[in-house]
Enzyme design. Structure first.
Site, PDB file in Angstrom:
ATOM      1  N   ASP A 306     -44.386  84.859  56.578  1.00 52.22           N
ATOM      2  CA  ASP A 306     -45.062  85.763  57.524  1.00 52.22           C
ATOM      3  C   ASP A 306     -46.235  86.468  56.833  1.00 52.22           C
ATOM      4  O   ASP A 306     -46.208  87.682  56.612  1.00 52.22           O
ATOM      5  CB  ASP A 306     -44.041  86.788  58.057  1.00 52.22           C
ATOM      6  CG  ASP A 306     -44.628  87.690  59.127  1.00 52.22           C
ATOM      7  OD1 ASP A 306     -45.659  87.314  59.726  1.00 52.22           O
ATOM      8  OD2 ASP A 306     -44.054  88.774  59.366  1.00 52.22           O
ATOM      9  N   CYS A 346     -50.779  85.608  62.043  1.00 56.58           N
ATOM     10  CA  CYS A 346     -51.154  86.743  62.896  1.00 56.58           C
ATOM     11  C   CYS A 346     -52.676  86.864  62.985  1.00 56.58           C
ATOM     12  O   CYS A 346     -53.208  87.919  63.301  1.00 56.58           O
ATOM     13  CB  CYS A 346     -50.515  88.035  62.399  1.00 56.58           C
ATOM     14  SG  CYS A 346     -51.023  88.483  60.742  1.00 56.58           S
TER      15      CYS A 346
HETATM   16  N1  SAH Z   1     -42.284  90.054  57.822  1.00 52.78           N
HETATM   17  C1  SAH Z   1     -42.613  91.458  57.774  1.00 52.78           C
HETATM   18  C2  SAH Z   1     -44.089  91.723  57.964  1.00 52.78           C
HETATM   19  C3  SAH Z   1     -44.982  91.078  56.931  1.00 52.78           C
HETATM   20  S1  SAH Z   1     -46.645  91.625  56.959  1.00 52.78           S
HETATM   21  C4  SAH Z   1     -41.766  92.204  58.809  1.00 52.78           C
HETATM   22  O1  SAH Z   1     -41.114  91.567  59.654  1.00 52.78           O
HETATM   23  O2  SAH Z   1     -41.732  93.452  58.764  1.00 52.78           O
HETATM   24  C5  SAH Z   1     -47.319  90.878  55.559  1.00 52.78           C
HETATM   25  C6  SAH Z   1     -46.833  91.359  54.212  1.00 52.78           C
HETATM   26  O3  SAH Z   1     -47.454  90.553  53.230  1.00 52.78           O
HETATM   27  C7  SAH Z   1     -47.186  92.791  53.839  1.00 52.78           C
HETATM   28  O4  SAH Z   1     -46.004  93.493  53.577  1.00 52.78           O
HETATM   29  C8  SAH Z   1     -48.024  92.659  52.551  1.00 52.78           C
HETATM   30  O5  SAH Z   1     -47.714  93.655  51.581  1.00 52.78           O
HETATM   31  C9  SAH Z   1     -47.612  91.312  52.043  1.00 52.78           C
HETATM   32  N2  SAH Z   1     -48.577  90.569  51.214  1.00 52.78           N
HETATM   33  C10 SAH Z   1     -49.913  90.455  51.358  1.00 52.78           C
HETATM   34  N3  SAH Z   1     -50.415  89.575  50.468  1.00 52.78           N
HETATM   35  C11 SAH Z   1     -49.372  89.120  49.721  1.00 52.78           C
HETATM   36  C12 SAH Z   1     -49.244  88.189  48.652  1.00 52.78           C
HETATM   37  N4  SAH Z   1     -50.296  87.517  48.168  1.00 52.78           N
HETATM   38  N5  SAH Z   1     -48.013  87.951  48.153  1.00 52.78           N
HETATM   39  C13 SAH Z   1     -46.941  88.607  48.635  1.00 52.78           C
HETATM   40  N6  SAH Z   1     -46.988  89.479  49.650  1.00 52.78           N
HETATM   41  C14 SAH Z   1     -48.201  89.753  50.192  1.00 52.78           C
END
Ligand code: SAH
Length: 402
Positions: A306, A346
Protein backbone atom coordinates in the site's frame (compact mmCIF):
# COMPACT_ATOMS: atom_id res chain seq x y z
CA UNK A 1 -27.99 37.49 -4.23
CA UNK A 2 -24.53 38.16 -5.52
CA UNK A 3 -23.96 40.87 -8.05
CA UNK A 4 -20.76 39.61 -9.67
CA UNK A 5 -20.95 37.36 -12.70
CA UNK A 6 -18.44 35.16 -14.46
CA UNK A 7 -19.12 35.03 -18.19
CA UNK A 8 -18.08 31.81 -19.90
CA UNK A 9 -16.50 31.93 -23.35
CA UNK A 10 -18.69 30.80 -26.22
CA UNK A 11 -18.60 27.03 -26.65
CA UNK A 12 -16.95 26.38 -23.26
CA UNK A 13 -20.09 25.78 -21.17
CA UNK A 14 -20.47 22.04 -21.85
CA UNK A 15 -18.55 20.70 -18.81
CA UNK A 16 -20.46 23.14 -16.61
CA UNK A 17 -23.79 21.91 -17.96
CA UNK A 18 -22.54 18.35 -17.38
CA UNK A 19 -21.98 19.37 -13.76
CA UNK A 20 -18.22 19.18 -13.52
CA UNK A 21 -17.51 21.40 -10.50
CA UNK A 22 -14.35 23.14 -11.77
CA UNK A 23 -14.16 26.14 -14.09
CA UNK A 24 -10.63 26.77 -15.34
CA UNK A 25 -9.49 30.29 -16.13
CA UNK A 26 -9.20 29.40 -19.83
CA UNK A 27 -12.97 28.91 -20.10
CA UNK A 28 -13.73 32.37 -18.75
CA UNK A 29 -14.43 35.28 -21.08
CA UNK A 30 -14.83 38.09 -18.54
CA UNK A 31 -15.95 39.09 -15.06
CA UNK A 32 -18.83 41.48 -14.49
CA UNK A 33 -18.83 43.40 -11.20
CA UNK A 34 -16.11 43.64 -8.58
CA UNK A 35 -15.94 40.39 -6.64
CA UNK A 36 -13.42 39.91 -3.84
CA UNK A 37 -11.44 36.64 -3.96
CA UNK A 38 -13.54 33.98 -2.24
CA UNK A 39 -16.87 35.65 -3.07
CA UNK A 40 -19.87 33.86 -4.49
CA UNK A 41 -20.28 34.53 -8.21
CA UNK A 42 -22.99 33.68 -10.71
CA UNK A 43 -21.79 31.82 -13.77
CA UNK A 44 -23.53 32.74 -17.02
CA UNK A 45 -23.16 31.73 -20.66
CA UNK A 46 -22.07 34.09 -23.45
CA UNK A 47 -25.82 34.56 -24.04
CA UNK A 48 -26.27 35.61 -20.39
CA UNK A 49 -28.06 32.40 -19.47
CA UNK A 50 -27.71 31.20 -15.84
CA UNK A 51 -25.41 28.18 -15.60
CA UNK A 52 -24.28 27.82 -12.01
CA UNK A 53 -23.16 29.56 -8.85
CA UNK A 54 -19.92 29.04 -6.98
CA UNK A 55 -17.01 30.68 -5.23
CA UNK A 56 -14.28 32.58 -7.05
CA UNK A 57 -10.51 32.74 -6.75
CA UNK A 58 -8.70 34.69 -9.47
CA UNK A 59 -5.35 33.43 -8.15
CA UNK A 60 -6.16 29.80 -8.84
CA UNK A 61 -6.13 27.95 -12.18
CA UNK A 62 -9.52 26.69 -11.07
CA UNK A 63 -11.16 30.10 -10.91
CA UNK A 64 -14.61 28.96 -9.90
CA UNK A 65 -15.67 25.94 -7.87
CA UNK A 66 -19.33 25.34 -8.46
CA UNK A 67 -21.61 24.97 -5.47
CA UNK A 68 -24.95 24.72 -7.26
CA UNK A 69 -26.41 24.40 -10.73
CA UNK A 70 -29.72 25.85 -9.47
CA UNK A 71 -30.52 29.53 -9.30
CA UNK A 72 -30.57 29.60 -5.49
CA UNK A 73 -29.05 31.85 -2.82
CA UNK A 74 -25.85 30.65 -1.16
CA UNK A 75 -26.28 31.86 2.42
CA UNK A 76 -25.48 30.42 5.85
CA UNK A 77 -28.60 28.23 5.74
CA UNK A 78 -27.47 26.84 2.39
CA UNK A 79 -24.08 25.77 3.80
CA UNK A 80 -25.77 24.23 6.80
CA UNK A 81 -28.16 22.20 4.65
CA UNK A 82 -25.31 20.92 2.44
CA UNK A 83 -23.21 19.81 5.40
CA UNK A 84 -26.23 18.26 7.08
CA UNK A 85 -26.99 16.29 3.94
CA UNK A 86 -23.40 14.98 3.63
CA UNK A 87 -23.41 13.85 7.25
CA UNK A 88 -26.88 12.31 6.99
CA UNK A 89 -25.65 10.16 4.08
CA UNK A 90 -23.14 8.37 6.34
CA UNK A 91 -24.40 5.23 8.02
CA UNK A 92 -23.82 4.86 11.74
CA UNK A 93 -22.11 1.67 12.85
CA UNK A 94 -21.64 1.12 16.58
CA UNK A 95 -18.12 -0.25 15.99
CA UNK A 96 -16.98 2.55 13.75
CA UNK A 97 -16.14 5.77 15.54
CA UNK A 98 -14.05 7.33 12.78
CA UNK A 99 -15.43 8.35 9.44
CA UNK A 100 -15.07 10.89 6.67
CA UNK A 101 -18.09 13.17 7.00
CA UNK A 102 -17.47 15.55 4.12
CA UNK A 103 -15.56 14.49 1.00
CA UNK A 104 -15.14 17.83 -0.75
CA UNK A 105 -16.30 18.01 -4.41
CA UNK A 106 -17.78 14.53 -4.08
CA UNK A 107 -20.21 15.79 -1.44
CA UNK A 108 -20.83 18.95 -3.48
CA UNK A 109 -18.76 20.96 -0.99
CA UNK A 110 -15.64 21.69 -3.04
CA UNK A 111 -12.47 22.21 -1.05
CA UNK A 112 -13.85 20.97 2.28
CA UNK A 113 -12.80 17.76 3.99
CA UNK A 114 -14.11 16.82 7.41
CA UNK A 115 -13.15 13.63 9.25
CA UNK A 116 -14.50 12.44 12.56
CA UNK A 117 -12.25 10.68 15.08
CA UNK A 118 -14.26 9.76 18.15
CA UNK A 119 -15.45 12.98 19.75
CA UNK A 120 -13.24 15.21 17.59
CA UNK A 121 -13.57 16.57 14.10
CA UNK A 122 -10.64 17.38 11.85
CA UNK A 123 -11.21 19.98 9.16
CA UNK A 124 -9.13 20.47 6.05
CA UNK A 125 -9.67 23.63 3.96
CA UNK A 126 -8.19 23.09 0.50
CA UNK A 127 -9.34 26.32 -1.16
CA UNK A 128 -9.66 30.03 -0.53
CA UNK A 129 -13.46 29.79 -0.80
CA UNK A 130 -13.49 27.41 2.15
CA UNK A 131 -10.76 29.28 4.03
CA UNK A 132 -12.79 32.52 3.99
CA UNK A 133 -15.82 30.67 5.41
CA UNK A 134 -13.91 28.61 7.96
CA UNK A 135 -15.55 30.24 10.98
CA UNK A 136 -19.05 29.71 9.61
CA UNK A 137 -18.35 26.09 8.63
CA UNK A 138 -16.80 25.39 12.03
CA UNK A 139 -19.92 26.77 13.74
CA UNK A 140 -22.22 24.68 11.58
CA UNK A 141 -20.20 21.51 12.26
CA UNK A 142 -20.08 22.20 15.99
CA UNK A 143 -23.81 22.71 15.97
CA UNK A 144 -24.72 19.61 13.97
CA UNK A 145 -22.18 17.09 15.33
CA UNK A 146 -21.63 18.54 18.85
CA UNK A 147 -18.06 17.26 19.06
CA UNK A 148 -15.67 17.92 21.93
CA UNK A 149 -13.47 19.92 19.62
CA UNK A 150 -12.67 20.77 16.01
CA UNK A 151 -9.03 20.73 14.89
CA UNK A 152 -7.65 22.09 11.62
CA UNK A 153 -5.15 20.16 9.49
CA UNK A 154 -4.88 22.39 6.45
CA UNK A 155 -1.22 21.49 5.94
CA UNK A 156 -1.49 20.28 2.37
CA UNK A 157 0.56 21.54 -0.54
CA UNK A 158 -2.41 21.94 -2.92
CA UNK A 159 -3.25 25.05 -0.89
CA UNK A 160 -0.32 26.86 -2.50
CA UNK A 161 -2.16 26.68 -5.83
CA UNK A 162 -4.88 28.74 -4.15
CA UNK A 163 -2.39 31.26 -2.80
CA UNK A 164 -2.65 29.82 0.72
CA UNK A 165 -0.06 28.64 3.22
CA UNK A 166 -0.40 25.82 5.76
CA UNK A 167 -2.73 26.26 8.74
CA UNK A 168 -3.12 24.03 11.78
CA UNK A 169 -4.63 24.29 15.24
CA UNK A 170 -7.75 24.18 17.35
CA UNK A 171 -10.70 25.85 15.64
CA UNK A 172 -13.35 25.20 18.24
CA UNK A 173 -13.82 23.58 21.65
CA UNK A 174 -11.19 21.49 23.39
CA UNK A 175 -7.77 20.58 22.01
CA UNK A 176 -7.63 16.90 21.04
CA UNK A 177 -5.53 14.56 23.19
CA UNK A 178 -2.13 13.49 21.82
CA UNK A 179 -3.83 10.31 20.66
CA UNK A 180 -7.51 9.79 20.03
CA UNK A 181 -8.73 6.22 20.42
CA UNK A 182 -11.10 5.07 17.71
CA UNK A 183 -12.97 1.81 17.21
CA UNK A 184 -12.45 0.12 13.83
CA UNK A 185 -14.87 -2.80 13.80
CA UNK A 186 -13.98 -3.86 17.32
CA UNK A 187 -10.25 -3.05 17.13
CA UNK A 188 -8.79 -0.17 19.12
CA UNK A 189 -6.70 2.27 17.09
CA UNK A 190 -4.76 5.32 18.27
CA UNK A 191 -4.82 8.35 15.98
CA UNK A 192 -2.56 11.39 16.25
CA UNK A 193 -4.55 14.12 14.52
CA UNK A 194 -1.75 16.64 14.99
CA UNK A 195 1.18 14.80 13.43
CA UNK A 196 -0.36 11.76 11.73
CA UNK A 197 -0.61 11.53 7.96
CA UNK A 198 -3.55 13.18 6.18
CA UNK A 199 -6.00 14.15 8.93
CA UNK A 200 -4.30 11.58 11.19
CA UNK A 201 -5.22 8.23 9.68
CA UNK A 202 -5.97 6.35 6.45
CA UNK A 203 -9.74 6.19 6.60
CA UNK A 204 -9.89 5.52 2.86
CA UNK A 205 -8.49 2.00 3.42
CA UNK A 206 -10.88 1.15 6.23
CA UNK A 207 -13.20 -1.10 4.26
CA UNK A 208 -10.31 -2.89 2.56
CA UNK A 209 -8.90 -3.72 5.99
CA UNK A 210 -12.32 -4.95 7.07
CA UNK A 211 -12.57 -6.87 3.82
CA UNK A 212 -9.28 -8.62 4.48
CA UNK A 213 -10.52 -9.64 7.90
CA UNK A 214 -13.88 -10.89 6.70
CA UNK A 215 -12.21 -12.88 3.95
CA UNK A 216 -9.80 -14.41 6.46
CA UNK A 217 -12.30 -15.08 9.23
CA UNK A 218 -14.81 -17.40 7.57
CA UNK A 219 -11.87 -18.85 5.64
CA UNK A 220 -12.90 -17.67 2.22
CA UNK A 221 -9.21 -17.41 1.54
CA UNK A 222 -7.45 -20.70 1.97
CA UNK A 223 -4.43 -19.94 4.13
CA UNK A 224 -2.62 -21.98 6.78
CA UNK A 225 -3.98 -21.42 10.30
CA UNK A 226 -0.88 -19.55 11.43
CA UNK A 227 -0.23 -17.74 8.15
CA UNK A 228 2.69 -15.36 7.68
CA UNK A 229 1.87 -11.83 6.58
CA UNK A 230 4.08 -8.96 5.43
CA UNK A 231 2.38 -5.56 5.58
CA UNK A 232 4.41 -3.25 3.36
CA UNK A 233 3.87 0.51 3.83
CA UNK A 234 2.06 -0.33 7.06
CA UNK A 235 1.73 3.14 8.63
CA UNK A 236 0.43 2.33 12.16
CA UNK A 237 -0.20 -1.26 11.13
CA UNK A 238 -3.96 -1.50 10.77
CA UNK A 239 -3.92 -4.19 8.07
CA UNK A 240 -1.63 -6.15 10.40
CA UNK A 241 -3.99 -5.69 13.32
CA UNK A 242 -6.91 -7.11 11.36
CA UNK A 243 -4.71 -10.03 10.32
CA UNK A 244 -3.71 -10.69 13.95
CA UNK A 245 -7.38 -10.61 14.92
CA UNK A 246 -7.95 -13.27 12.24
CA UNK A 247 -5.29 -15.59 13.62
CA UNK A 248 -2.15 -14.62 11.72
CA UNK A 249 0.85 -16.55 13.03
CA UNK A 250 3.29 -13.80 12.11
CA UNK A 251 2.90 -10.19 10.99
CA UNK A 252 5.75 -8.02 9.74
CA UNK A 253 4.84 -4.32 9.54
CA UNK A 254 7.22 -2.36 7.34
CA UNK A 255 7.35 1.43 7.07
CA UNK A 256 9.97 4.15 6.81
CA UNK A 257 8.19 6.31 9.43
CA UNK A 258 9.52 5.38 12.88
CA UNK A 259 6.77 7.05 14.94
CA UNK A 260 4.07 5.23 12.98
CA UNK A 261 5.71 1.87 13.76
CA UNK A 262 6.07 2.80 17.45
CA UNK A 263 2.40 3.78 17.65
CA UNK A 264 1.63 0.54 15.81
CA UNK A 265 3.29 -1.49 18.58
CA UNK A 266 1.37 0.42 21.22
CA UNK A 267 -1.83 -0.32 19.34
CA UNK A 268 -1.07 -4.05 19.23
CA UNK A 269 -0.43 -4.14 23.00
CA UNK A 270 -3.62 -2.20 23.61
CA UNK A 271 -5.65 -4.78 21.71
CA UNK A 272 -3.96 -7.95 22.91
CA UNK A 273 -0.53 -8.07 24.60
CA UNK A 274 -0.09 -11.67 23.36
CA UNK A 275 -0.03 -10.47 19.76
CA UNK A 276 3.22 -8.56 20.15
CA UNK A 277 5.28 -11.77 20.17
CA UNK A 278 3.85 -12.60 16.75
CA UNK A 279 4.81 -9.21 15.30
CA UNK A 280 7.87 -7.50 13.89
CA UNK A 281 8.05 -3.76 13.20
CA UNK A 282 10.69 -3.05 10.63
CA UNK A 283 11.80 0.45 9.81
CA UNK A 284 13.06 0.16 6.25
CA UNK A 285 12.70 1.26 2.70
CA UNK A 286 10.07 -1.15 1.42
CA UNK A 287 11.63 -1.23 -2.07
CA UNK A 288 14.97 -2.41 -0.67
CA UNK A 289 13.47 -4.85 1.80
CA UNK A 290 11.40 -6.47 -0.94
CA UNK A 291 14.45 -6.83 -3.14
CA UNK A 292 16.39 -8.44 -0.25
CA UNK A 293 13.57 -10.88 0.52
CA UNK A 294 13.15 -11.75 -3.15
CA UNK A 295 16.87 -12.49 -3.32
CA UNK A 296 17.07 -14.50 -0.10
CA UNK A 297 13.91 -16.50 -0.82
CA UNK A 298 12.00 -15.28 2.25
CA UNK A 299 8.30 -15.85 1.55
CA UNK A 300 4.87 -15.06 2.96
CA UNK A 301 1.30 -16.36 2.69
CA UNK A 302 -0.09 -12.85 2.44
CA UNK A 303 1.48 -9.64 1.14
CA UNK A 304 -0.12 -6.19 1.35
CA UNK A 305 1.42 -3.45 -0.76
CA UNK A 306 0.00 0.00 0.00
CA UNK A 307 2.57 2.59 -1.14
CA UNK A 308 2.13 6.37 -0.95
CA UNK A 309 1.04 8.36 -3.98
CA UNK A 310 3.66 8.05 -6.76
CA UNK A 311 1.98 10.26 -9.40
CA UNK A 312 0.94 13.73 -8.29
CA UNK A 313 -0.05 14.74 -11.82
CA UNK A 314 -0.62 13.26 -15.28
CA UNK A 315 3.00 14.14 -16.16
CA UNK A 316 4.29 11.76 -13.47
CA UNK A 317 2.32 8.71 -14.57
CA UNK A 318 5.13 7.07 -16.51
CA UNK A 319 7.60 7.32 -13.66
CA UNK A 320 4.92 6.15 -11.22
CA UNK A 321 4.18 3.16 -13.45
CA UNK A 322 7.83 2.10 -13.24
CA UNK A 323 7.70 2.37 -9.44
CA UNK A 324 4.53 0.28 -9.20
CA UNK A 325 5.92 -2.31 -11.59
CA UNK A 326 9.16 -2.70 -9.67
CA UNK A 327 7.34 -3.02 -6.37
CA UNK A 328 4.78 -5.52 -7.63
CA UNK A 329 7.40 -7.58 -9.46
CA UNK A 330 9.39 -8.15 -6.27
CA UNK A 331 6.23 -8.65 -4.24
CA UNK A 332 5.08 -11.46 -6.55
CA UNK A 333 8.41 -13.20 -5.91
CA UNK A 334 7.84 -13.41 -2.16
CA UNK A 335 4.29 -14.80 -2.15
CA UNK A 336 4.12 -18.49 -1.34
CA UNK A 337 2.35 -20.61 -3.97
CA UNK A 338 -1.39 -20.38 -3.28
CA UNK A 339 -0.86 -17.26 -1.18
CA UNK A 340 -2.48 -13.88 -1.59
CA UNK A 341 -1.44 -10.34 -2.40
CA UNK A 342 -3.39 -7.12 -1.90
CA UNK A 343 -1.85 -4.43 -4.05
CA UNK A 344 -2.90 -0.77 -4.16
CA UNK A 345 -2.33 2.54 -5.88
CA UNK A 346 -3.63 5.82 -4.46
CA UNK A 347 -2.44 7.89 -7.43
CA UNK A 348 -5.50 9.53 -8.96
CA UNK A 349 -3.60 10.00 -12.22
CA UNK A 350 -3.14 6.21 -12.55
CA UNK A 351 -6.50 4.73 -13.59
CA UNK A 352 -7.72 1.37 -12.31
CA UNK A 353 -7.29 0.02 -15.84
CA UNK A 354 -3.72 1.21 -16.12
CA UNK A 355 -2.90 -0.08 -12.65
CA UNK A 356 -4.18 -3.53 -13.57
CA UNK A 357 -2.01 -3.46 -16.71
CA UNK A 358 1.06 -2.49 -14.66
CA UNK A 359 0.43 -5.32 -12.20
CA UNK A 360 -0.03 -7.66 -15.17
CA UNK A 361 3.35 -6.53 -16.54
CA UNK A 362 4.98 -7.21 -13.17
CA UNK A 363 3.36 -10.65 -13.02
CA UNK A 364 4.62 -11.56 -16.49
CA UNK A 365 8.18 -10.63 -15.52
CA UNK A 366 7.96 -12.54 -12.25
CA UNK A 367 7.12 -15.81 -13.98
CA UNK A 368 4.18 -16.39 -11.61
CA UNK A 369 0.46 -16.77 -12.27
CA UNK A 370 -2.28 -14.92 -10.46
CA UNK A 371 -6.05 -14.65 -10.30
CA UNK A 372 -8.03 -11.53 -9.44
CA UNK A 373 -10.18 -12.46 -6.44
CA UNK A 374 -11.54 -8.96 -5.92
CA UNK A 375 -11.25 -5.41 -7.21
CA UNK A 376 -10.81 -2.95 -4.36
CA UNK A 377 -11.48 0.77 -4.00
CA UNK A 378 -11.78 3.58 -1.48
CA UNK A 379 -14.22 3.28 1.43
CA UNK A 380 -17.88 4.26 0.88
CA UNK A 381 -17.52 7.33 3.11
CA UNK A 382 -15.18 8.59 0.34
CA UNK A 383 -17.82 8.55 -2.43
CA UNK A 384 -17.00 9.77 -5.94
CA UNK A 385 -19.41 12.18 -7.61
CA UNK A 386 -20.16 10.63 -11.00
CA UNK A 387 -19.65 14.04 -12.60
CA UNK A 388 -16.20 14.33 -10.92
CA UNK A 389 -14.05 11.32 -11.88
CA UNK A 390 -11.05 13.06 -10.24
CA UNK A 391 -12.65 12.10 -6.91
CA UNK A 392 -11.73 8.41 -7.35
CA UNK A 393 -8.09 7.72 -6.57
CA UNK A 394 -7.67 4.51 -4.59
CA UNK A 395 -7.70 1.26 -6.49
CA UNK A 396 -6.47 -2.18 -5.59
CA UNK A 397 -6.50 -5.85 -6.46
CA UNK A 398 -6.75 -8.87 -4.22
CA UNK A 399 -4.82 -11.56 -6.05
CA UNK A 400 -4.29 -15.27 -5.53
CA UNK A 401 -0.77 -16.07 -6.59
CA UNK A 402 0.16 -19.51 -7.94
N1 SAH B 1 -1.60 0.77 4.80
C1 SAH B 1 -1.66 1.93 5.66
C2 SAH B 1 -1.48 3.23 4.90
C3 SAH B 1 -0.17 3.35 4.16
S1 SAH B 1 0.17 4.96 3.55
C4 SAH B 1 -2.97 1.91 6.44
O1 SAH B 1 -3.87 1.10 6.13
O2 SAH B 1 -3.11 2.70 7.40
C5 SAH B 1 1.79 4.81 2.97
C6 SAH B 1 2.88 4.60 3.99
O3 SAH B 1 4.09 4.42 3.29
C7 SAH B 1 3.14 5.76 4.95
O4 SAH B 1 2.98 5.31 6.26
C8 SAH B 1 4.61 6.15 4.69
O5 SAH B 1 5.32 6.46 5.89
C9 SAH B 1 5.16 4.90 4.08
N2 SAH B 1 6.31 5.04 3.17
C10 SAH B 1 6.55 5.98 2.23
N3 SAH B 1 7.65 5.67 1.52
C11 SAH B 1 8.15 4.51 2.02
C12 SAH B 1 9.26 3.68 1.70
N4 SAH B 1 10.09 3.96 0.69
N5 SAH B 1 9.44 2.54 2.41
C13 SAH B 1 8.60 2.23 3.42
N6 SAH B 1 7.53 2.95 3.76
C14 SAH B 1 7.30 4.10 3.07
Amino acid sequence: MTSASVIISKGREKPIIQQHPWIFSGAIDSIKGNPTPGDIVTVVSAEDKFLARGYWNPNSQIQVRILTWHDETIDDAWWRARIQSAIAARAHHPNLTAQRLVNAENDYLPGLVVDRYGDWLVLQALTLGIETRRALLTDILANIVKPQGIYERSDVDVRSREGLTHAEGVLWGEAPPARIEIDEYGLRILVDVRKGHKTGYYLDQLENRAQLRSLLAPKHLVLPNDFRFINLFSYTGSFGLHALASGAGYVCNVDSYREALQTGEEIIRLNNPDWISRTDSVMADAFELLRDHAKSGESFDLVVLDPPKFAHSAGQVEKAARGYKDLNLHAFKIVKPGGYMMTFSCSGAVSADLFQKIVFGALADSGRQAQIVKHLEQAPDHPVALTFPEGGYLKGLLLRVL
